[in-house]
Design a protein around this motif. Structure first.
Motif, PDB file in Angstrom:
ATOM      1  N   ARG A   1      29.532  26.053  23.190  1.00 50.82           N
ATOM      2  CA  ARG A   1      30.809  26.555  22.689  1.00 50.82           C
ATOM      3  C   ARG A   1      31.645  27.130  23.840  1.00 50.82           C
ATOM      4  NH1 ARG A   1      32.893  29.290  18.160  1.00 50.82           N
ATOM      5  NH2 ARG A   1      35.160  29.254  18.486  1.00 50.82           N
TER       6      ARG A   1
ATOM      7  N   ASP B   1      34.015  24.584  25.434  1.00 52.07           N
ATOM      8  CA  ASP B   1      35.272  24.360  24.717  1.00 52.07           C
ATOM      9  C   ASP B   1      36.245  25.506  24.946  1.00 52.07           C
ATOM     10  OD1 ASP B   1      36.961  22.932  22.769  1.00 52.07           O
ATOM     11  OD2 ASP B   1      36.548  24.657  21.485  1.00 52.07           O
TER      12      ASP B   1
ATOM     13  N   ARG C   1      38.404  25.405  28.063  1.00 51.56           N
ATOM     14  CA  ARG C   1      39.579  24.520  28.115  1.00 51.56           C
ATOM     15  C   ARG C   1      40.880  25.276  27.848  1.00 51.56           C
ATOM     16  NH1 ARG C   1      37.484  19.377  28.089  1.00 51.56           N
ATOM     17  NH2 ARG C   1      35.377  19.186  27.217  1.00 51.56           N
TER      18      ARG C   1
ATOM     19  N   GLN D   1      26.380  21.947  28.078  1.00 47.02           N
ATOM     20  CA  GLN D   1      27.589  22.033  27.257  1.00 47.02           C
ATOM     21  C   GLN D   1      27.310  22.930  26.051  1.00 47.02           C
ATOM     22  OE1 GLN D   1      29.304  18.286  26.366  1.00 47.02           O
ATOM     23  NE2 GLN D   1      31.056  19.099  25.256  1.00 47.02           N
TER      24      GLN D   1
ATOM     25  N   THR E   1      31.834  20.007  32.673  1.00 46.31           N
ATOM     26  CA  THR E   1      31.171  20.998  31.820  1.00 46.31           C
ATOM     27  C   THR E   1      30.861  22.270  32.593  1.00 46.31           C
ATOM     28  OG1 THR E   1      30.176  19.300  30.399  1.00 46.31           O
ATOM     29  CG2 THR E   1      29.109  21.467  30.430  1.00 46.31           C
TER      30      THR E   1
END
Length: 351
Positions: free
Chosen positions: A261, A264, A267, A259, A11
């Motif tokens: 938005r 994500d 990634r 963690q 994370t």
């Protein structure tokens, strides 16, 4: 507990990776303005003091356990395919659409941001080659190589040889980085000290550091290209290593552990990295920068760079761009196996 720490580490580093890709876009977007506005110049130098070293550091961290074996081979093949595709695309558009002059198009001269792909392959291979050494010895050796490469009498951009060795220490450090030790060391007090140090560094650059030659921060040129042929030129690189370590370590204070938005989005930073160059090039050739004459317009440009990074990191972009950004290499592996099998049969037949 180990699994929890591993998840926390992932994370944290995904958050860091997305923040860094923001700085990459901001840095590239404001580059044409650095000699027009001192504040923009200071921001540019501050960003370049840490963003590439930290990006390489993150890349090394995520390479843990994936350098050798089948996974490592597939990764190297994919990097090679990505490089071939985007080197061709950027060069083709420069010639046919953007009509950019004075650029040498060659697979041996990585196109602008594509140096990272060429160097990434080099970092993996060099780290594999040092696997018998202790982590400390690997870091020391990589620092020595990063200093010595500057003495070579060649174009440092050739196959990104200069940046490969200059930034190698950060990849090696990331590869051996212990998130558990980092969490124990990085207390709230130390995080506050680092945040203050990061702000102070920006202030120092803004007040007294605008004369820093950008070439030293790029890492792409040899000492000869930088105008330093003294035998002690390596000491300058050692000093810049010190600056980059301080700037990078202090910037970590701005990275959230939670963690969100952002995690994500982190990634899909590869999509942002490989695609944003098309937008930057279009902005330059379209004459957009002729309208940016004051700090307010520059701030709008920075906001646009941030929005572009968020947009390119969306799942929809990955859905449609996946075949180009992360091309399958299965067919290459199958073709290699078929060629080897055919060669073995042929050698048996002619014995």
């Amino acid at each position: 507990m180990e699994k929890t720490l591993a998840q926390q580490g992932e994370t944290y580093f995904l958050n860091l990776r997305f923040i860094l890709i923001l700085t990459v876009l901001i840095g590239n977007a404001i580059e044409p303005l650095i000699h027009q506005m001192d504040g923009i110049h200071a921001l540019y130098l501050w960003i370049f003091s840490f963003h590439m070293p930290l990006f390489v550091f993150v890349t090394g961290y995520f390479a843990k356990g994936a350098l050798g074996g089948e996974v490592g081979r597939k990764t190297l093949l994919q990097i090679g395919l990505q490089y071939t595709i985007f080197q061709s695309l950027y060069s083709f558009l420069d010639v046919t659409v953007f009509h950019v002059q004075n650029i040498h198009h060659s697979f041996f001269a990585p196109y602008l941001l594509l140096w990272f792909l060429a160097s990434h392959a080099g970092w993996r291979l060099l780290t594999l080659g040092m696997h018998k050494l202790t982590p400390t010895a690997q870091i020391i050796l990589s620092l020595v190589l990063g200093i010595l490469v500057g003495y070579l009498r060649l174009d440092g951009a050739w196959l990104s040889i200069s940046r490969t060795f200059v930034f190698l220490p950060f990849f090696v450090i990331g590869y051996h980085f212990s998130f558990e030790a980092f969490v124990q060391f990085f207390t709230k007090q130390k995080k506050l000290i680092d945040a203050v140090a990061s702000i102070v560094l920006f202030a120092i650059i803004a007040l007294w550091g605008l004369g820093i030659p950008e070439g030293w921060l790029y890492g792409s040129m040899t000492y000869m290209q930088l105008g330093h042929q003294e035998w002690y030129a390596g000491l300058y690189r050692a000093a810049f290593y010190g600056l980059e370590f301080i700037a990078g370590a202090s910037f970590l204070a701005w990275v959230p552990f939670q963690q969100s938005r952002m995690t994500d989005l982190g990634r899909r930073t590869l999509y942002v990295f490989l695609l944003h160059g098309f937008f930057i090039r279009f902005a330059v050739v379209s004459g957009l920068y002729s309208y940016i004459q004051n700090p307010a317009a520059a701030l709008l440009l920075i906001a646009g760079a941030v929005l572009l990074a968020v947009a390119l990191a969306q799942p929809a972009v990955k859905k449609y761009a996946h075949p180009v950004i992360e091309p399958s290499v299965t067919w290459i592996i199958r073709l290699t196996l078929w060629v080897n099998r055919y060669r073995n049969k042929a050698s048996t037949f002619f014995r």
